[in-house]
Design a protein around this motif. Structure first.
Motif, mmCIF file in Angstrom:
data_model
loop_
_atom_site.group_PDB
_atom_site.id
_atom_site.type_symbol
_atom_site.label_atom_id
_atom_site.label_comp_id
_atom_site.label_asym_id
_atom_site.label_seq_id
_atom_site.Cartn_x
_atom_site.Cartn_y
_atom_site.Cartn_z
ATOM 1 N N LEU A 41 0.860 -1.184 0.000
ATOM 2 C CA LEU A 41 0.000 0.000 0.000
ATOM 3 C C LEU A 41 0.894 1.230 0.000
ATOM 4 C CD1 LEU A 41 -2.760 1.460 0.442
ATOM 5 C CD2 LEU A 41 -2.387 1.105 2.897
ATOM 6 N N THR A 42 0.772 2.053 -1.023
ATOM 7 C CA THR A 42 1.710 3.160 -1.159
ATOM 8 C C THR A 42 0.998 4.458 -1.519
ATOM 9 O OG1 THR A 42 3.713 3.910 -2.329
ATOM 10 C CG2 THR A 42 2.166 2.548 -3.568
ATOM 11 N N ALA A 43 1.589 5.565 -1.077
ATOM 12 C CA ALA A 43 1.078 6.900 -1.407
ATOM 13 C C ALA A 43 2.263 7.854 -1.485
ATOM 14 C CB ALA A 43 0.083 7.382 -0.357
ATOM 15 N N GLY A 44 2.290 8.661 -2.516
ATOM 16 C CA GLY A 44 3.361 9.629 -2.670
ATOM 17 C C GLY A 44 4.453 9.130 -3.594
ATOM 18 N N ASP A 45 5.214 10.099 -4.135
ATOM 19 C CA ASP A 45 6.272 9.765 -5.085
ATOM 20 C C ASP A 45 7.607 10.369 -4.661
ATOM 21 O OD1 ASP A 45 7.105 8.480 -7.485
ATOM 22 O OD2 ASP A 45 7.209 10.437 -8.475
ATOM 23 N N ASP A 46 7.750 10.672 -3.380
ATOM 24 C CA ASP A 46 9.021 11.201 -2.895
ATOM 25 C C ASP A 46 10.064 10.089 -2.859
ATOM 26 O OD1 ASP A 46 8.942 10.177 0.215
ATOM 27 O OD2 ASP A 46 6.961 10.706 -0.569
ATOM 28 N N ARG A 47 11.322 10.474 -2.765
ATOM 29 C CA ARG A 47 12.402 9.489 -2.834
ATOM 30 C C ARG A 47 12.347 8.461 -1.699
ATOM 31 N NH1 ARG A 47 17.356 8.431 -1.164
ATOM 32 N NH2 ARG A 47 17.492 10.245 0.192
ATOM 33 N N PRO A 48 12.085 8.857 -0.436
ATOM 34 C CA PRO A 48 11.980 7.843 0.617
ATOM 35 C C PRO A 48 10.890 6.804 0.352
ATOM 36 C CG PRO A 48 12.331 9.988 1.600
ATOM 37 C CD PRO A 48 12.083 10.225 0.137
ATOM 38 N N THR A 49 9.727 7.270 -0.127
ATOM 39 C CA THR A 49 8.652 6.324 -0.415
ATOM 40 C C THR A 49 9.062 5.371 -1.525
ATOM 41 O OG1 THR A 49 6.954 7.901 0.287
ATOM 42 C CG2 THR A 49 6.251 6.103 -1.147
ATOM 43 N N ARG A 50 9.696 5.892 -2.557
ATOM 44 C CA ARG A 50 10.140 5.025 -3.653
ATOM 45 C C ARG A 50 11.162 4.006 -3.168
ATOM 46 N NH1 ARG A 50 10.695 9.955 -6.417
ATOM 47 N NH2 ARG A 50 12.952 9.643 -6.542
ATOM 48 N N ALA A 51 12.015 4.405 -2.220
ATOM 49 C CA ALA A 51 13.015 3.476 -1.688
ATOM 50 C C ALA A 51 12.356 2.324 -0.948
ATOM 51 C CB ALA A 51 13.978 4.225 -0.772
ATOM 52 N N VAL A 77 10.383 -3.424 -0.846
ATOM 53 C CA VAL A 77 9.305 -4.414 -0.734
ATOM 54 C C VAL A 77 9.246 -5.264 -2.001
ATOM 55 C CG1 VAL A 77 6.817 -4.742 -0.514
ATOM 56 C CG2 VAL A 77 7.964 -2.994 0.854
ATOM 57 N N GLU A 78 9.339 -4.629 -3.145
ATOM 58 C CA GLU A 78 9.266 -5.371 -4.407
ATOM 59 C C GLU A 78 10.436 -6.341 -4.548
ATOM 60 O OE1 GLU A 78 6.885 -2.020 -7.089
ATOM 61 O OE2 GLU A 78 9.074 -2.107 -7.147
ATOM 62 N N ASP A 79 11.634 -5.884 -4.169
ATOM 63 C CA ASP A 79 12.814 -6.753 -4.260
ATOM 64 C C ASP A 79 12.691 -7.939 -3.304
ATOM 65 O OD1 ASP A 79 13.851 -5.056 -6.159
ATOM 66 O OD2 ASP A 79 15.329 -4.133 -4.822
ATOM 67 N N TRP A 80 12.234 -7.670 -2.088
ATOM 68 C CA TRP A 80 12.041 -8.751 -1.107
ATOM 69 C C TRP A 80 11.012 -9.754 -1.614
ATOM 70 C CZ3 TRP A 80 7.204 -9.245 1.343
ATOM 71 C CH2 TRP A 80 7.126 -10.288 2.271
ATOM 72 N N SER A 135 12.488 -11.947 -4.342
ATOM 73 C CA SER A 135 13.492 -12.904 -3.869
ATOM 74 C C SER A 135 12.870 -14.009 -3.031
ATOM 75 C CB SER A 135 14.572 -12.186 -3.064
ATOM 76 O OG SER A 135 14.043 -11.664 -1.852
ATOM 77 N N GLU A 136 11.750 -13.723 -2.366
ATOM 78 C CA GLU A 136 11.092 -14.703 -1.509
ATOM 79 C C GLU A 136 9.892 -15.369 -2.181
ATOM 80 O OE1 GLU A 136 12.124 -15.756 1.268
ATOM 81 O OE2 GLU A 136 13.556 -14.262 1.994
ATOM 82 N N HIS A 137 9.652 -15.038 -3.447
ATOM 83 C CA HIS A 137 8.535 -15.615 -4.210
ATOM 84 C C HIS A 137 7.194 -15.371 -3.512
ATOM 85 C CE1 HIS A 137 11.594 -17.474 -6.695
ATOM 86 N NE2 HIS A 137 12.138 -17.991 -5.613
ATOM 87 N N VAL A 138 7.053 -14.164 -3.018
ATOM 88 C CA VAL A 138 5.818 -13.746 -2.354
ATOM 89 C C VAL A 138 4.784 -13.356 -3.405
ATOM 90 C CG1 VAL A 138 4.842 -11.858 -0.963
ATOM 91 C CG2 VAL A 138 6.917 -13.022 -0.214
ATOM 92 N N ASP A 139 3.524 -13.636 -3.123
ATOM 93 C CA ASP A 139 2.432 -13.218 -4.011
ATOM 94 C C ASP A 139 2.088 -11.770 -3.661
ATOM 95 O OD1 ASP A 139 0.297 -13.016 -5.692
ATOM 96 O OD2 ASP A 139 -0.765 -14.768 -4.944
ATOM 97 N N LEU A 140 2.642 -10.836 -4.414
ATOM 98 C CA LEU A 140 2.540 -9.409 -4.107
ATOM 99 C C LEU A 140 1.548 -8.719 -5.024
ATOM 100 C CD1 LEU A 140 3.768 -6.997 -2.456
ATOM 101 C CD2 LEU A 140 5.321 -6.662 -4.391
ATOM 102 N N ARG A 141 0.674 -7.897 -4.415
ATOM 103 C CA ARG A 141 -0.216 -6.996 -5.139
ATOM 104 C C ARG A 141 0.078 -5.575 -4.651
ATOM 105 N NH1 ARG A 141 -0.655 -11.320 -7.065
ATOM 106 N NH2 ARG A 141 -2.531 -12.565 -7.483
ATOM 107 N N THR A 142 -0.186 -4.578 -5.472
ATOM 108 C CA THR A 142 0.079 -3.192 -5.099
ATOM 109 C C THR A 142 -1.195 -2.367 -5.194
ATOM 110 O OG1 THR A 142 2.374 -3.314 -5.851
ATOM 111 C CG2 THR A 142 1.427 -1.125 -5.623
ATOM 112 N N VAL A 143 -1.433 -1.559 -4.169
ATOM 113 C CA VAL A 143 -2.520 -0.585 -4.162
ATOM 114 C C VAL A 143 -1.891 0.788 -3.975
ATOM 115 C CG1 VAL A 143 -4.523 0.295 -2.907
ATOM 116 C CG2 VAL A 143 -4.265 -2.175 -3.273
ATOM 117 N N THR A 144 -2.153 1.688 -4.906
ATOM 118 C CA THR A 144 -1.606 3.046 -4.835
ATOM 119 C C THR A 144 -2.734 4.024 -4.576
ATOM 120 O OG1 THR A 144 0.154 2.469 -6.402
ATOM 121 C CG2 THR A 144 -0.307 4.811 -6.074
#
Length: 227
Positions: free
Chosen positions: A82-92, A97-100, A103-112
């Protein structure tokens, strides 16, 4: 002091959200089947917590570096970013989360969340998906999460790079000096520093936070000044 009108509006939105969640109509088709409670693969290492004195609700722990590295999510672990904003800390944090997840084969969905007026609704969309864990990235979500999470106690949340001032037992935070935003009306517990959101720090926060949640160490703050 928080505006009374704003507080009432957020509370009304959260109440509507609870009613909407009870119908289950927002569940993703892919995640609609029954799903057992996930259990950790691997154990926490020495120094994550003191087994003889588990952390109290709202406590802050400072785990030994790497004491979470032996913990992995189980196959089929369902996570909503769950994400909001496009500042550099948020993107980091988002990247961590996406990299983790990859690497862990997690079933990931994104809500912006699309702007200030979509924050509560965005949290609602994430809850409706029926994830094992919702990971929050972005300071704009802190105030709305404070309202909504207390009304959705069966849903686990992990807030990365920020924290709620008075979290309920289903909200865990992972942050560090320079990344401890607690909402518009509250002072930082440390001086905010966007440069502190390094790839290494964000990655550690995600892994340590998930390790804690998988071991039912929730409703606490994981402080990661030592890496």
């Amino acid at each position: 002091m928080r505006s009374p009108l704003r507080a009432v509006a957020m509370l009304a939105a959260a109440t509507a959200l609870v009613a909407g969640c009870s119908s289950g109509s927002g569940s993703s088709d892919d995640w609609s089947r029954p799903h057992a409670k996930p259990t950790a693969v691997g154990a926490l290492g020495a120094g994550f917590t003191d087994p003889s004195a588990p952390p109290a609700p709202e406590a802050t722990i400072t785990p030994q570096p790497g004491s979470w590295s032996g913990v992995h999510p189980p196959k089929g672990y369902r996570v909503v970013l769950l994400t909001a904003g496009d500042d550099r800390p948020t993107r980091a944090v988002v990247t961590a989360v996406e990299d983790w997840a990859a690497s862990e084969h997690v079933d990931l969905r994104t809500v912006t969340a699309d702007g200030p007026h979509d924050l509560v609704a965005g949290i609602g969309r994430a809850i409706d998906m029926g994830a094992d864990l919702i990971v929050s990235a972005g300071n704009d979500l802190v105030d709305p999460l404070t309202v909504v999470t207390a009304s959705n106690l069966s849903q686990q949340f992990l807030v990365v790079g920020a924290e709620l001032a008075e979290p309920t037992h289903n909200v865990t935070a992972a942050d560090w000096s320079g990344a401890s935003y607690r909402g518009e009306e509250l002072a930082m517990s440390s001086t905010y520093d966007a440069d502190s959101f390094t790839a290494e720090r964000c990655a550690a926060a995600v892994r340590a936070g998930v390790a804690a949640v998988l071991h039912d160490l929730t409703g606490i703050v994981i402080w990661l000044d030592r890496l």
